[in-house]
Design a protein around this motif. Structure first.
Motif, mmCIF file in Angstrom:
data_model
loop_
_atom_site.group_PDB
_atom_site.id
_atom_site.type_symbol
_atom_site.label_atom_id
_atom_site.label_comp_id
_atom_site.label_asym_id
_atom_site.label_seq_id
_atom_site.Cartn_x
_atom_site.Cartn_y
_atom_site.Cartn_z
ATOM 1 N N ASP A 113 -9.734 -7.007 -8.679
ATOM 2 C CA ASP A 113 -9.404 -5.816 -9.466
ATOM 3 C C ASP A 113 -10.362 -5.649 -10.648
ATOM 4 N N ILE A 114 -10.262 -4.504 -11.293
ATOM 5 C CA ILE A 114 -11.178 -4.135 -12.368
ATOM 6 C C ILE A 114 -10.570 -4.376 -13.740
ATOM 7 N N ASP A 115 -11.433 -4.317 -14.739
ATOM 8 C CA ASP A 115 -11.006 -4.344 -16.133
ATOM 9 C C ASP A 115 -10.484 -2.958 -16.497
ATOM 10 N N SER A 116 -9.356 -2.888 -17.182
ATOM 11 C CA SER A 116 -8.719 -1.603 -17.453
ATOM 12 C C SER A 116 -9.466 -0.772 -18.486
ATOM 13 N N LEU A 117 -10.320 -1.392 -19.289
ATOM 14 C CA LEU A 117 -11.049 -0.658 -20.319
ATOM 15 C C LEU A 117 -12.380 -0.119 -19.810
ATOM 16 N N THR A 118 -13.167 -0.952 -19.138
ATOM 17 C CA THR A 118 -14.516 -0.551 -18.724
ATOM 18 C C THR A 118 -14.572 -0.020 -17.298
ATOM 19 N N PHE A 119 -13.549 -0.273 -16.498
ATOM 20 C CA PHE A 119 -13.513 0.047 -15.070
ATOM 21 C C PHE A 119 -14.423 -0.852 -14.244
ATOM 22 N N LEU A 121 -15.766 -4.529 -12.577
ATOM 23 C CA LEU A 121 -15.142 -5.692 -11.961
ATOM 24 C C LEU A 121 -14.691 -6.681 -13.030
ATOM 25 N N SER A 122 -13.462 -7.146 -12.926
ATOM 26 C CA SER A 122 -12.914 -8.105 -13.885
ATOM 27 C C SER A 122 -13.335 -9.526 -13.515
ATOM 28 N N ALA A 123 -13.932 -10.231 -14.464
ATOM 29 C CA ALA A 123 -14.307 -11.627 -14.215
ATOM 30 C C ALA A 123 -13.075 -12.491 -14.037
ATOM 31 N N THR A 124 -11.997 -12.173 -14.752
ATOM 32 C CA THR A 124 -10.745 -12.932 -14.618
ATOM 33 C C THR A 124 -10.170 -12.776 -13.215
ATOM 34 N N ALA A 125 -10.128 -11.538 -12.731
ATOM 35 C CA ALA A 125 -9.623 -11.297 -11.375
ATOM 36 C C ALA A 125 -10.547 -11.920 -10.333
ATOM 37 N N THR A 126 -11.853 -11.893 -10.609
ATOM 38 C CA THR A 126 -12.811 -12.518 -9.686
ATOM 39 C C THR A 126 -12.572 -14.014 -9.583
ATOM 40 N N GLU A 127 -12.324 -14.667 -10.711
ATOM 41 C CA GLU A 127 -12.078 -16.115 -10.665
ATOM 42 C C GLU A 127 -10.793 -16.431 -9.908
ATOM 43 N N GLU A 128 -9.811 -15.568 -10.016
ATOM 44 C CA GLU A 128 -8.588 -15.776 -9.243
ATOM 45 C C GLU A 128 -8.891 -15.748 -7.738
ATOM 46 N N VAL A 129 -9.764 -14.844 -7.338
ATOM 47 C CA VAL A 129 -10.163 -14.786 -5.930
ATOM 48 C C VAL A 129 -10.929 -16.052 -5.547
ATOM 49 N N CYS A 150 -22.977 -1.990 -18.320
ATOM 50 C CA CYS A 150 -23.049 -3.265 -17.615
ATOM 51 C C CYS A 150 -21.705 -3.984 -17.614
ATOM 52 N N ALA A 151 -21.447 -4.662 -16.517
ATOM 53 C CA ALA A 151 -20.273 -5.528 -16.421
ATOM 54 C C ALA A 151 -20.417 -6.690 -17.407
ATOM 55 N N ASP A 152 -19.324 -7.405 -17.648
ATOM 56 C CA ASP A 152 -19.297 -8.506 -18.623
ATOM 57 C C ASP A 152 -20.136 -9.663 -18.097
ATOM 58 N N PRO A 298 -19.181 -3.747 -27.226
ATOM 59 C CA PRO A 298 -20.217 -3.868 -28.265
ATOM 60 C C PRO A 298 -21.449 -4.641 -27.818
ATOM 61 N N ARG A 299 -21.338 -5.414 -26.736
ATOM 62 C CA ARG A 299 -22.497 -6.146 -26.233
ATOM 63 C C ARG A 299 -23.379 -5.295 -25.322
#
Length: 388
Positions: A113-119, A121-129, A150-152, A298-299
């Motif tokens: 799933d995605i990050d709700s703020l940036t849309f 890919l969520s790194a947290t959700a990716t690690e769960e996978v 850019c993604a995180d 901000p990054r």
């Protein structure tokens, strides 16, 4: 909502190609004429020149022109030796090519799933996978730099190190974006760009680019884009015909010189939209309460390929805008895990709730460097009139 007269009514296109063309017309025609005079139309000197210029802008040692952004995704993955038996984690909230390129390599797409703020890919959700996989070899992560941000990459770099993975950037919408000062295209092991006519850096047709710091990936991508040939008519492997036309390369190199100022103009226009929505008292922190403005990490240096809001009653709002000749678009109305052609992946509605919510709420508003501020005022006034 009442049907009241709209202030300063005027049509506002989602994108007007003619304005940019007018500003660089003579340079483009000169570049096209030079190609015609050379009679070298595919992988000619203009392609090599554009590849060198693009590599310099992206701060990489290698750039490989190809026929489209979709081909660039496939080339980036295949040149990194991703294929049958491998799995790649990516997002369900993206254009179809993000997943179809993985399938084209013979690899297995895994969605997170995605990050709700940036849309993104969520790194947290990716690690769960990654933690949940057993018996499947996850070889790479394919984050998408959606809408020009850019993604995180800090978080994905940590995952790369922890799980010994490749990172491939789907940078189709992000030429000129940066993360902590590093350009998109130089963040991962390889990256893929699209120069589809609607992109910030746009061709007059289809074109794409792979970037990498790896000499091995560069060499492999060049072989794959030319039917697997190193020497004419001797095919070392099965590749594809994905060569970049010299005409498109020449056009892109002209436009590349203007891209920094065009991207800055997009950021300026995004700030104008932000202020207009604030002045209209339309913004809120949740879509249930009002318009949610784009979030900028901000990054990141966001290049606003699209200016995307979250809007209550999105579909009604879009129809209201359409009826008043105000352009808008939905990127994307149906997440990839719900696409009929991808049913075999085994996902169901409800598996990625953040992506599904975004698909029901996002709305892209007119955004291109030549957009006028009075046109932005018309867009926001029209949206305000819808919510009265």
């Amino acid at each position: 909502m009442t049907d009241v007269p709209i202030r300063n009514p005027q049509p506002v296109q989602m994108l007007d190609f003619s304005r940019q063309y007018a500003s660089v017309r003579e340079e483009l025609l000169d570049a096209i004429e030079a190609v015609c005079d050379s009679q070298r139309f595919i992988l000619g000197p203009q392609v090599a020149s554009f590849e060198q210029a693009a590599a310099a802008v992206c701060s990489v040692s290698h750039a490989i022109g190809c026929a489209s952004g979709t081909d660039a995704l496939w080339l980036a993955l295949a040149a990194a030796n991703i294929g049958p038996g491998d799995a790649v984690v990516t997002t369900p909230f993206s254009f179809f090519a993000s997943v179809s390129a993985i399938l084209r390599c013979g690899a297995q797409p895994l969605l997170a799933d995605i990050d709700s703020l940036t849309f993104n890919l969520s790194a947290t959700a990716t690690e769960e996978v990654l933690r949940s996989q057993s018996g499947m070899k996850v070889k790479a992560i394919l984050p998408v730099h959606l809408y020009g941000q850019c993604a995180d990459w800090d978080a994905f770099t940590a995952l790369k190190q922890s799980y010994d993975l490749l990172l491939v950037e789907d940078a189709a919408q992000a030429f000129g974006a940066t993360w902590s000062g590093v350009p998109a295209g130089a963040l991962g092991d390889a990256a893929a760009f699209s120069f589809y006519p609607t992109k910030n850096l746009s061709a007059m047709g289809d074109a794409g680019l792979v970037t990498t710091t790896s000499a091995a990936i560069d060499d492999h991508a060049r072989v794959l884009r030319a039917h697997g040939m190193r020497r004419r008519y001797y095919h070392d492997e099965v590749g594809w015909n994905s060569r970049l036309d010299s005409l498109q390369a020449a056009i892109l190199e002209v436009k590349l010189r203007y891209l920094p100022q065009w991207n800055q103009r997009r950021r300026d226009l995004a700030a104008v939209y932000d202020q207009l929505f604030r002045d209209a008292s339309l913004i809120a922190s949740t879509v249930k309460e009002g318009i949610v403005l784009p979030f900028i990490d901000p990054r990141a240096v966001h290049i606003f390929h699209q200016y995307v809001i979250r809007a209550p009653r999105r579909d009604e709002l879009r129809q209201y805008l359409t009826d008043r000749q105000i352009g808008s678009e939905i990127y994307y109305p149906l997440p990839l895990h719900q696409q009929t052609s991808l049913a075999s992946l085994g996902y169901r509605r409800g598996d990625f709730p953040i992506s599904e919510a975004a698909a029901a709420e996002v709305l892209a508003l007119p955004m291109y460097p030549e957009l006028r501020e009075d046109e932005q005022q018309t867009v926001v006034d029209t949206i305000a009139s819808f919510y009265e």
